[in-house]
Design an enzyme around this catalytic site. Structure first.
Site, PDB file in Angstrom:
ATOM      1  N   TYR A   1      88.392  77.617  52.894  1.00 13.63           N
ATOM      2  CA  TYR A   1      89.120  77.482  51.627  1.00 13.63           C
ATOM      3  C   TYR A   1      90.482  76.831  51.782  1.00 13.63           C
ATOM      4  O   TYR A   1      90.903  76.007  50.992  1.00 13.63           O
ATOM      5  CB  TYR A   1      89.342  78.863  51.011  1.00 13.63           C
ATOM      6  CG  TYR A   1      88.109  79.484  50.397  1.00 13.63           C
ATOM      7  CD1 TYR A   1      87.453  78.859  49.347  1.00 13.63           C
ATOM      8  CD2 TYR A   1      87.630  80.703  50.849  1.00 13.63           C
ATOM      9  CE1 TYR A   1      86.329  79.437  48.768  1.00 13.63           C
ATOM     10  CE2 TYR A   1      86.511  81.293  50.277  1.00 13.63           C
ATOM     11  CZ  TYR A   1      85.865  80.651  49.231  1.00 13.63           C
ATOM     12  OH  TYR A   1      84.770  81.220  48.666  1.00 13.63           O
TER      13      TYR A   1
ATOM     14  N   SER B   1      80.531  73.020  51.681  1.00 12.09           N
ATOM     15  CA  SER B   1      81.802  73.626  51.289  1.00 12.09           C
ATOM     16  C   SER B   1      81.625  75.135  51.250  1.00 12.09           C
ATOM     17  O   SER B   1      80.513  75.631  51.059  1.00 12.09           O
ATOM     18  CB  SER B   1      82.210  73.149  49.893  1.00 12.09           C
ATOM     19  OG  SER B   1      81.294  73.620  48.925  1.00 12.09           O
ATOM     20  N   ASP B   2      82.721  75.847  51.428  1.00 10.88           N
ATOM     21  CA  ASP B   2      82.679  77.260  51.095  1.00 10.88           C
ATOM     22  C   ASP B   2      82.514  77.339  49.572  1.00 10.88           C
ATOM     23  O   ASP B   2      82.732  76.348  48.851  1.00 10.88           O
ATOM     24  CB  ASP B   2      83.941  77.989  51.563  1.00 10.88           C
ATOM     25  CG  ASP B   2      83.712  79.500  51.680  1.00 10.88           C
ATOM     26  OD1 ASP B   2      82.724  80.016  51.110  1.00 10.88           O
ATOM     27  OD2 ASP B   2      84.521  80.172  52.348  1.00 10.88           O
ATOM     28  N   TRP B   3      82.131  78.515  49.088  1.00 11.70           N
ATOM     29  CA  TRP B   3      81.836  78.640  47.651  1.00 11.70           C
ATOM     30  C   TRP B   3      83.097  78.384  46.806  1.00 11.70           C
ATOM     31  O   TRP B   3      84.116  79.055  46.978  1.00 11.70           O
ATOM     32  CB  TRP B   3      81.238  80.018  47.369  1.00 11.70           C
ATOM     33  CG  TRP B   3      79.736  79.939  47.395  1.00 11.70           C
ATOM     34  CD1 TRP B   3      78.899  80.255  46.360  1.00 11.70           C
ATOM     35  CD2 TRP B   3      78.896  79.477  48.450  1.00 11.70           C
ATOM     36  NE1 TRP B   3      77.593  79.998  46.733  1.00 11.70           N
ATOM     37  CE2 TRP B   3      77.559  79.519  47.989  1.00 11.70           C
ATOM     38  CE3 TRP B   3      79.125  78.980  49.736  1.00 11.70           C
ATOM     39  CZ2 TRP B   3      76.469  79.117  48.770  1.00 11.70           C
ATOM     40  CZ3 TRP B   3      78.048  78.581  50.525  1.00 11.70           C
ATOM     41  CH2 TRP B   3      76.745  78.650  50.033  1.00 11.70           C
TER      42      TRP B   3
ATOM     43  N   ALA C   1      85.060  75.869  46.955  1.00 14.66           N
ATOM     44  CA  ALA C   1      86.170  75.328  47.757  1.00 14.66           C
ATOM     45  C   ALA C   1      86.283  73.820  47.610  1.00 14.66           C
ATOM     46  O   ALA C   1      87.048  73.190  48.327  1.00 14.66           O
ATOM     47  CB  ALA C   1      85.990  75.690  49.227  1.00 14.66           C
TER      48      ALA C   1
END
Ligand code: NAG
Ligand code: NAG
Ligand code: NAG
Ligand code: NAG
Ligand code: NAG
Ligand code: NAG
Ligand code: NAG
Ligand code: NAG
Ligand code: NAG
Ligand code: NAG
Ligand code: NAG
Ligand code: NAG
Length: 853
Positions: A244, A275-277, A279
């Site tokens: 993030y 990607s991170d959720w 992000a």
């Protein structure tokens, strides 16, 4: 202004992470036949795909647009299914009838490759039974720089060597069961505070203007934080998840130096980067910086950067189609390589009810009828249960013992502490296990999993004690000590179960915003321990997500033994009873250092500075944990690698065989360009087929209107599209190819065995058991500021009978003796004297050897 232009401008103005373009293409490095075969199949598929079909493979359908936490689109025309991604790393999160394995930091204490491999397999098997394609684990970031970091329990240890080896085993295990593994989070995600802007503004930090920036120098990045990612890439990890926060001022998921330069060029990563959720902060910039998959596909405000927008930008030439092709090839190859079949998810991440909406979030205009979404498949079997139990047993670290353990000749045992019993809400205590009022099974957050049949430490102890006619009684009351005192006075021995927990910043517990507020015990633990101990012989059992302060009680004369374990999942309670009664001889070792002073840990950044842009400067460089204590001559309470046994193991007869060890890496193999064929995309392909049942809010790859401005890459009739415009609309940046690159996991010579060591390990009794041996190396004193010693080998012995011995051996790779040379931008093995040590901890060496290069 295009996001790309804005990005380039910001880079120039603020001096952010340097540019590194273009993204190294997949398939240009030496790889196994199995991998090549998968790649060839992907090339064949790619040549049949239109632009929207390619985009569909790269973009999540949106959070809740599917029953998994991440759901990508597929290509129905060609039988390419969308993928189901679900959270790890301790088990399948937010569903029932799964194993809750010991968390990462518990497994780190086992120093056991084989056990971690089996846990990876078990995670893979359970994931497959629930229909999951991509498991979101293991974790090596956070690495554990900060003792109070909220998610450090998800990873194994803050030692990069140990973390890398265990992550690699975990990946091999999971992918061996045909489930893709994801190594996360790249990189510098060491604290929860300020990881995301909106989230932390909502916590009341109104002056926050940007997420935290983790500022990490080049040497430290390579030698510490990126190090375990190299092991993961080498092991063939299908996926990497970016984090993030910012790295050097640039969003991690659009940091070209990090993704293109480090991960894909230097480490030769051939899988896909997701990607991170939530992000993703832009569209084209992410793609150009090397991101391959957008998760979950939309952002919290509903904004969609890829999907239709990605199609548009490829079609009008803003993003080269070759980059999109590369994304698709990376995803398809990983999928084929790992052996993803046509399994379908049979549980919902969004509800534990049997019936639910197949598109769970209301924004999707619930025109869907509820259906069975949870088939409640019980994924647990003997294999996974054994792994969970053996993991929990091997995770138990005995820190102190005056001989009281294992318990014998006792008639009454008093049990105390909130950690001894299941909390008032039950073992499964609510969403993401955000609770702390009972025995600690797992930390909280997306990395948790729900226990189904959990036996508390108290119940497990009582069940075991019954066999010996030992009477067990207890209380969890921790503030009013009057009952505890009565019980303590009447018992032959007292056992206090205390805990400290933390989690992800999606929930706040006792004022802890994910990260811990302190390194003290929760629930008045210090006072409880002292109060019980003042009434007789006491065993302290600490279950904790990370280092805790033991100073308030550790020197109490009535404290006879101290045990520590990470949250150990389903069998954490039973494992403790097994050790207390001597059915299991403890063999765990601390995967981090426990300090005497809380101020000896590296503090988190918890204040917003006046400019609203918090920064974590990793000023200590490579010196974290035991390396920091060594550097400043600080004596810890218990050092990294420390842990006792009921038996006495000796190491003797160290033997070392050295190859010739070059100072520099050989020139890396040159990348071999790949010929890719793209299909013709016609204008009509860009729009949803007539009559397609479009659902509001779901992320599709098709254009919504027919503004065809600048559609340079498609032709009206689909016959002869113009050549892809491969002139990148930006400077090449640094883009230097390092000598450290050239293979999957980096230059193949990095992984060459250059020394082998062995010694005899003997169990001198009086108990049967296993022992962990550790190998540390000190580098030459040659101008490079290196840690006093660094872990460079470890081995967990098989169970040895009393009097039995075995030969323990280690391989040192070229990389294990190298330092990152910033000027060279590569690794180098210094000339000079090296010392190798074999020991029982990072400070207890029993054998040593010296060699000069
Ligand atoms: C981060 O900044 C440091 C200091 O300028 C530099 O050494 C390092 O290479 C940078 N790394 C990245 C990935 O930007
Ligand atoms: C992959 O395709 C290339 C080019 O067609 C071919 O030379 C190679 O043998 C193939 N490799 C495998 C493992 O199928
Ligand atoms: C994209 O994926 C969705 C969901 O799997 C599917 O309905 C749709 O047809 C796909 N679009 C294309 C262009 O294949
Ligand atoms: C759950 O998914 C697995 C893998 O696809 C499958 O074998 C099993 O039959 C499914 N069960 C149900 C009830 O859908
Ligand atoms: C729900 O979808 C239907 C059909 O696409 C549409 O007519 C309706 O306006 C939508 N409702 C909302 C609230 O978006
Ligand atoms: C503490 O508990 C005892 C009984 O266990 C009770 O008699 C006493 O009133 C309690 N003290 C306080 C201050 O609540
Ligand atoms: C540390 O935090 C825990 C959990 O919030 C709390 O119970 C405890 O009182 C705190 N200890 C100190 C010394 O602040
Ligand atoms: C240790 O326990 C005994 C009871 O067994 C007690 O008399 C003594 O005061 C305790 N010591 C301390 C320092 O509390
Ligand atoms: C273990 O055994 C060795 C060899 O007999 C002895 O030197 C050593 O002191 C013993 N260590 C402990 C902790 O008992
Ligand atoms: C391409 O499309 C994007 C998004 O619609 C737009 O911002 C950009 O100006 C277009 N570029 C060209 C060269 O047409
Ligand atoms: C490719 O893009 C560049 C930069 O936008 C432009 O100057 C050039 O004319 C384009 N070339 C072709 C063949 O379209
Ligand atoms: C980028 O690098 C390529 C290959 O080295 C070179 O041909 C091209 O001119 C460079 N472009 C820019 C804008 O510097």
């Amino acid at each position: 202004m295009s996001p790309l232009f804005l990005f380039v401008l910001l880079t120039a103005v603020l001096g952010l992470s340097p540019d590194w373009y273009p993204t190294p293409e997949v398939g240009t490095l030496e790889a196994s036949n199995r991998w090549r075969k998968a790649f060839n199949q992907s090339l064949d598929l790619l040549s049949q795909l239109t632009i929207p079909e390619k985009v569909n493979i790269t973009t999540g359908a949106g959070l809740g647009a599917g029953i998994c936490v991440g759901n990508t689109g597929g290509v129905p025309r060609l039988g390419i299914k969308g993928l189901c991604l679900d959270n790890g790393p301790v088990g399948i999160s937010q569903t029932s009838h799964v194993s809750v394995f010991p968390c990462g930091i518990a497994m780190g204490a086992t120093f056991d490759r084989q056990l971690v491999h089996r846990r990876g397999s078990a995670l893979g098997r359970e994931s497959k039974l629930k229909g999951i394609d991509v498991h979101l684990g293991p974790v090596v970031g956070p690495l554990g720089r900060n003792a109070e970091g909220g998610r450090i329990w998800e990873g194994f240890t803050n030692d990069p060597y140990l973390a890398g080896k265990l992550a690699a085993e975990s990946i091999l295990g999971t992918q061996g069961e045909n489930v893709m593994a994801t190594i996360k989070h790249l990189v510098g995600n060491e604290q929860e505070h300020f990881r995301k802007l909106g989230e932390w503004q909502n916590f009341g930090f109104k002056d926050l203007k940007a997420p935290l920036s983790s500022n990490i120098d080049d040497k430290t990045l390579n030698e510490v934080y990126l190090w375990p990612f190299a092991d993961a890439v080498k092991a063939g990890a299908a996926a990497v998840m970016c984090s993030y926060q910012l790295v050097n001022g640039t969003q991690a998921c659009q940091n070209s130096a990090l993704i293109n330069g480090k991960l894909k060029s230097e480490l030769g990563f051939q899988g896909f980067l997701m990607s991170d959720w939530l992000a993703q902060e832009s569209g084209v910039s992410n793609a150009l910086a090397g991101m391959d998959m957008a998760m979950p596909g939309n952002e919290i405000n509903g904004k969609v950067y890829w999907g239709e927008e990605l199609t548009r930008k490829v079609v009008n030439g803003t993003l080269p189609e070759s980059r999109l092709d590369d994304m698709v090839l990376r995803i398809l190859t990983a999928q084929i390589y790992v052996g993803i079949d046509d399994r379908e998810p049979n549980f919902s991440y969004f509800t534990t009810n049997i019936f639910g909406n197949p598109m769970p979030l209301p924004v999707y205009n619930n025109s869907f009828v509820e259906q069975i979404v949870n088939y409640e498949i019980d994924t647990r079997d003997m294999f996974s249960s054994n792994v969970a139990l053996e993991g929990a047993q091997a995770a138990v670290v005995l820190l102190q013992n005056d001989g009281i353990l294992p318990l014998k000749n006792k008639k009454t045992v008093g049990v105390f502490g909130v950690g001894s019993q299941i909390g008032p809400k039950g073992a499964y205590c609510g969403k993401n296990m955000a609770c702390s009022d009972g025995a600690l099974i797992v930390g909280w957050g997306s990395g948790s999993a729900y226990p189904t049949d959990y036996e508390s430490p108290f119940e497990a102890l009582r069940r075991r004690a019954n066999k010996e006619n030992v009477h067990v009684t207890g209380t969890t009351e921790s503030w009013n000590m009057s009952l505890a005192k009565v019980i303590a006075q009447k018992s032959d021995v007292n056992i206090v179960y205390v805990l400290a927990t933390s989690g992800e910043a999606d929930a706040v517990l006792d004022g802890n915003l994910g990260d811990r507020n302190n390194v003290s015990l929760w629930h008045n633990g210090d006072a409880l321990i002292n109060s019980v101990a003042s009434n007789g012989k006491t065993v302290v059992i600490v279950t904790t997500v990370g280092p805790v302060d033991m100073e308030p009680w550790i020197n109490h004369p009535n404290i006879s033994a101290v045990i520590l374990t990470g949250p150990a999942g389903d069998y954490g309670g039973k494992a403790l009873a097994d050790v207390i009664f001597g059915d299991i001889n403890p063999s765990g070792k601390l995967p981090y250092t426990i300090a005497k002073n809380a101020s000896d840990y590296i503090p988190l950044v918890k204040q917003v500075p006046s400019d609203g842009r918090p920064e974590a400067n990793f000023e200590e460089g490579v010196f974290i944990d035991y390396k920091l204590f060594d550097r400043h001559n600080k004596t810890p309470r218990f050092e990294f690698g420390y842990g006792l046994s009921y038996s006495n193991f000796t190491f003797t007869d160290l033997d070392l065989t050295l190859d010739s060890i070059s100072e520099h890496l050989p020139s890396p193999p040159k990348p071999v360009p790949v010929n890719k064929h793209s299909t013709n995309t016609s204008i009509s392909d860009l729009y949803a087929p007539a009559g397609f049942p479009l659902v509001n809010g779901i992320v599709y790859p098709w254009l919504k209107n027919d503004s065809t401005t600048g559609f340079s890459n498609v032709s009206a009739d689909g016959s002869s599209p113009p050549a892809v415009n491969s002139t990148y609309h930006f400077a090449n940046g640094t883009g230097d190819i390092s000598d450290a690159s050239g293979g999957i996991g980096g230059n193949p010579a990095l992984w060459k065995t250059v020394a082998t060591l062995s010694h005899t390990t003997k169990n001198n009794g009086p108990f049967t058991g296993s022992v962990v041996s550790q190998l540390y190396v000190s580098f030459p004193d040659s101008g490079v500021d290196s840690p006093k010693v660094q872990l460079r080998g470890f081995d967990k012995s098989p169970v040895l009978q009393v009097g039995e011995s075995q030969l323990t051996s280690y391989d040192l790779h070229w990389r294990d003796l190298a330092v990152w040379d910033v000027a060279l931008q590569s690794w180098r093995v210094q000339r000079g004297q090296y010392n190798v040590y074999i020991g029982h901890s990072s400070r207890a060496f029993v054998l040593s050897h010296t060699f000069t290069l």
